[in-house]
Each structure stands twice: as C-alpha cells, then as structure tokens.
Scaffold this active site. Structure first.
Site: not given
Ligand SMILES: [Zn+2]
Ligand SMILES: [Zn+2]
Length: 313
Positions: A63, A65, A67-68, A140, A269
């Site tokens: 996804h 976001h 942090d990814h 999510h 995570h």
């Molecule tokens: Zn994350």
């Molecule tokens: Zn996320």
C-alpha cells in the site's frame, strides 16, 4: 529460498527498526530477488547485506503509506548507478505508477533500465512456469494488498539406476527424461519419463501481508501456507488502537495463522512504542496461540530448507 527482513518497524523508523521492506531471495530458484515494500532508507539497509540491487527483479508494494514506499525513488536510482539493465517490475495499488514517475521526473532522475508497472487488483498478479502470485485486498485505512507466492511443483529427481536398467545411455536423453519428456532409444524402446523419475515435489507457499486489521482475506491468503509474514503493530494492552488504525496485535496475527492452518508465522511491523525488552512477552503471548512463531528484527534472515523454516544466525 531465504527471507531477509530489511525493515521491521511501523510508521516511522526508530534506532532499532527501519520502516518496512522484506527481501524474498530466490537466488537458487531464479537468480533474482523480489522485494516486498520499500520504506525510506531501504537502500541503506541493503548496504549491510549481500543483496545486490541489480538482482532485484520485482518489487511488490502492499500500500501507498510512506513507511512502505518512501525508499523507492532512491533505490530505483541506485539500481541504475550500479549497472542494473534488466527490466524491473513494480506491482502495487493504483497511484503507485504516478507517484514513482513524478518523483523520478521532477528530480530529473534518469533510469537506465525499463520499469514495468502492474496495477494490482485482486487475483493473479504474476505467473510463469515457476511461480504464481496472488493478491487480495486487506482491511487497512487505505487500499492495501496481501500477496501469496506459490512455487509450482518441482520435477521429481531422476532415478539414475532405474534409467540405466532400462538401457538409457549417459547424455542428453537423461536430461529430457528429467524434464518430463518421454524418449525413444536407438533400439526403438520407448522410455517414459514417469518410469525413471520420482514424483514431483511440492513447492513452498509464502504469504506476505501488508498492514491490516483482522480480516477474512488475510486468512484466505494464509490458508495452508508454509510461511506467513504478518504485521503485529500492537499487543494485547493496546488492542483498541489496532482496531482503530487498521492494524493487528501479536495475538490476532497468531490467531489468523492458526485458523488458516499455516505452518510458520513471522511477525513484523512492530511499533516503536515497544522496547527491545518488551519483545519477549510479545513472543511468549503469541506462541500460546501459535507455537511455530518468530518475531523479525532488521537484517534477520530465515532459510526455507527441507520443508522447514530456520532462522539463520
Ligand atoms: Zn505501515
Ligand atoms: Zn499503513
């Protein structure tokens, strides 16, 4: 096959854990590496490993976001500097292509190799004669996918003595028989591949889930999997956050693996709120539900061999 965790933190980096990235090393199987998510500074993490960026064949993004994905432009650029020429395929939700293209264009980053973009929807996202990768949507706060990677059955070993007995000479005919072809010998005898090969071996199944609260699709993707990689952002004492922010606890991850009848579970995570000293309890509590469990730290490597998962130390 090996799994190496490059970043196991949630949301933002801490000194202990960088943001999400996981390498599925398929060096023996196909000479390449597949990356799952690419948090900021993934390329710095890679510098501490034996991974060579030009070996990265595919990157699957769960996804969008930060942090990814915030590590993508830098890694793509370095792969160019380091002489990568082979096509790189990027899989991810709608919007990934635009974001990557704009980042590269505005920073005048010239990439020397072709990038293919595959916009992920539920179903089969990749298939060749070795592997099949399926995606399903998780739950999510923005669209997020989990991936199930299945290795197709491997041809059974050649039974050399049996082949000799049937009069097959050394040489290329043996190779054909091993690859499933039937052959005719000089004297006219037909030797069938299945007479001289052991039965095919099952390949492995690895499920790599993105950020998610407990959901049916996480279970479906994990069904009978050999290895499940599941987020565990929170623990039992913070479970109300898990539900509110679209995440899971260690116990919920363990329940999903158990209900899916998976064999091994690796938690990643992990929120920066937990100190290294908290990890023991997180593991012990989750193991009560699902004993075959590991918690991943940055750089940890897990080896799949003889149908078993072992942590490489
Ligand atoms: Zn994350
Ligand atoms: Zn996320």
């Amino acid at each position: 096959m090996q799994l190496q965790f490059l970043g196991t933190g949630a949301g933002m980096p801490s000194k202990e854990r960088n943001t999400s990235a996981l390498a599925l090393k398929l060096l023996e199987e196909r000479g390449t590496i597949w990356l799952f998510d690419c948090g900021e500074a993934t390329q710095h993490q890679i510098l501490h490993t034996t991974i060579r960026p030009r070996k990265i064949e595919k990157i699957f993004i769960t996804h969008l976001h930060g942090d990814h994905i915030f590590g993508l432009p830098g890694l793509l650029s370095s792969r160019s500097f380091l002489g990568g020429e082979d096509t790189l395929t990027l899989y991810g939700p709608k919007g990934l292509k635009e974001w990557v293209q704009v980042s590269l264009e505005i920073s005048s980053t010239h990439i020397t190799y072709p990038i293919d973009f595959v916009e992920v929807e539920e179903g089969i996202v990749f298939e060749d004669d070795q592997f099949i990768v399926r995606a399903m949507e998780l739950e999510h706060v923005i669209p997020c996918y989990g991936y199930r990677i299945e290795q197709k059955p491997l041809p059974g070993e050649l039974l050399i003595d049996k082949a000799k007995e049937l009069g097959v000479p050394k040489g290329p005919l043996l190779g054909k028989l091993k690859n499933g072809e039937d052959v005719t010998l000089e004297n006219g005898t037909v030797v069938y591949s299945n007479e001289v090969t052991a039965s095919p071996k099952n390949g492995f199944v690895v499920t790599i889930l993105g950020d998610t609260r407990v959901c049916e699709n996480a279970k479906r993707l994990s069904s009978e999997a050999d290895i499940v990689v599941h987020e565990a952002t929170f623990d039992h004492s913070t479970s109300e956050h898990a539900a509110n922010y679209g995440h899971s606890t260690n116990i919920e991850a363990a329940k999903t693996a158990k209900e899916a009848n998976a064999r091994f579970l690796i938690l990643n995570h992990i929120s920066a709120r937990f100190l290294p000293a908290d990890m023991k309890k997180i593991v012990v509590d989750a193991k009560e539900v699902f004993p075959q469990l590991f918690i991943a730290n940055d750089y940890d490597e897990f080896v799949w061999k003889n149908n078993q998962l072992q942590q490489d130390k």
